[in-house]
Design a protein around this motif. Structure first.
Motif, PDB file in Angstrom:
ATOM      1  N   VAL A 185      11.350  15.603  -4.049  1.00 27.48           N
ATOM      2  CA  VAL A 185      11.535  14.331  -4.753  1.00 27.48           C
ATOM      3  C   VAL A 185      10.664  13.253  -4.113  1.00 27.48           C
ATOM      4  O   VAL A 185       9.976  12.501  -4.803  1.00 27.48           O
ATOM      5  N   PHE A 186      10.679  13.176  -2.782  1.00 25.54           N
ATOM      6  CA  PHE A 186       9.853  12.180  -2.095  1.00 25.54           C
ATOM      7  C   PHE A 186       8.371  12.428  -2.373  1.00 25.54           C
ATOM      8  O   PHE A 186       7.606  11.494  -2.594  1.00 25.54           O
ATOM      9  N   LEU A 191       6.966  13.961  -4.967  1.00 27.06           N
ATOM     10  CA  LEU A 191       6.636  13.614  -6.352  1.00 27.06           C
ATOM     11  C   LEU A 191       6.658  12.100  -6.568  1.00 27.06           C
ATOM     12  O   LEU A 191       5.805  11.553  -7.287  1.00 27.06           O
ATOM     13  N   ALA A 192       7.588  11.410  -5.960  1.00 28.27           N
ATOM     14  CA  ALA A 192       7.645   9.955  -6.081  1.00 28.27           C
ATOM     15  C   ALA A 192       6.399   9.323  -5.462  1.00 28.27           C
ATOM     16  O   ALA A 192       5.839   8.365  -6.018  1.00 28.27           O
ATOM     17  N   ALA A 193       5.945   9.867  -4.333  1.00 29.74           N
ATOM     18  CA  ALA A 193       4.732   9.352  -3.693  1.00 29.74           C
ATOM     19  C   ALA A 193       3.501   9.576  -4.568  1.00 29.74           C
ATOM     20  O   ALA A 193       2.543   8.804  -4.516  1.00 29.74           O
ATOM     21  N   LYS A 194       3.534  10.622  -5.376  1.00 30.31           N
ATOM     22  CA  LYS A 194       2.421  10.905  -6.289  1.00 30.31           C
ATOM     23  C   LYS A 194       2.517  10.084  -7.573  1.00 30.31           C
ATOM     24  O   LYS A 194       1.675  10.213  -8.445  1.00 30.31           O
ATOM     25  N   GLY A 195       3.566   9.295  -7.699  1.00 33.24           N
ATOM     26  CA  GLY A 195       3.702   8.423  -8.853  1.00 33.24           C
ATOM     27  C   GLY A 195       4.385   9.042 -10.052  1.00 33.24           C
ATOM     28  O   GLY A 195       4.318   8.499 -11.154  1.00 33.24           O
ATOM     29  N   PRO A 202       7.065   9.431 -12.561  1.00 30.37           N
ATOM     30  CA  PRO A 202       8.135   8.498 -12.922  1.00 30.37           C
ATOM     31  C   PRO A 202       9.510   9.163 -12.943  1.00 30.37           C
ATOM     32  O   PRO A 202       9.627  10.376 -13.073  1.00 30.37           O
ATOM     33  N   MET A 223      11.801   9.627 -10.666  1.00 31.19           N
ATOM     34  CA  MET A 223      12.233  10.491  -9.581  1.00 31.19           C
ATOM     35  C   MET A 223      13.546   9.957  -9.017  1.00 31.19           C
ATOM     36  O   MET A 223      13.691   8.753  -8.803  1.00 31.19           O
ATOM     37  N   VAL A 271      15.033   9.196  -6.328  1.00 30.34           N
ATOM     38  CA  VAL A 271      14.901   8.915  -4.897  1.00 30.34           C
ATOM     39  C   VAL A 271      16.231   8.531  -4.253  1.00 30.34           C
ATOM     40  O   VAL A 271      16.518   8.998  -3.138  1.00 30.34           O
TER      41      VAL A 271
END
Length: 115
Positions: A77-78, A80-84, A86, A88, A90
């Protein structure tokens, strides 16, 4: 021992509520099938946490598996969230990291008690 029981019971109950909610929020379709599969597997893991809560000393060897389980959700999750990516979840990943840390503390404490 009481701290370990409470920790795993809390994790199991929270996890069951969170994972089984998927079934009420998303009707089954081709698009949501993966979420339903994930929820079922994750719900089964929550039952393992409840089992550990019943006798933490006996089931202490399974605690590292619980830590890996919590991180296997949070870390992707972290990432994918860092890759932008939407939407996610977190906040839920942060809860799982906190529970993984709690599991680790309990594991160390139970190993010390066993000596």
């Amino acid at each position: 021992m009481r701290f370990a029981r409470a920790s795993f019971a809390l994790a199991g109950i929270y996890g069951l509520v969170a994972t089984l909610a998927v079934y009420t929020q998303q009707p089954l379709s081709a698009a949501t099938l993966a979420a339903w599969w994930f929820a079922g597997a994750a719900a089964a893991t929550q039952l393992a946490y409840l089992l550990i809560a019943g006798d933490p000393r006996r089931y202490a060897p399974f605690i590292p598996i619980g830590i890996v389980s919590k991180l296997s959700f949070a870390l992707p999750v972290f990432w994918l969230a860092a890759k932008g990516v939407p939407a996610m979840p977190v906040p839920f990943a942060l809860i799982d990291v906190a529970l993984a840390a709690l599991f680790a503390v309990n594991y160390v404490r139970l190993r010390r008690m066993a000596r």
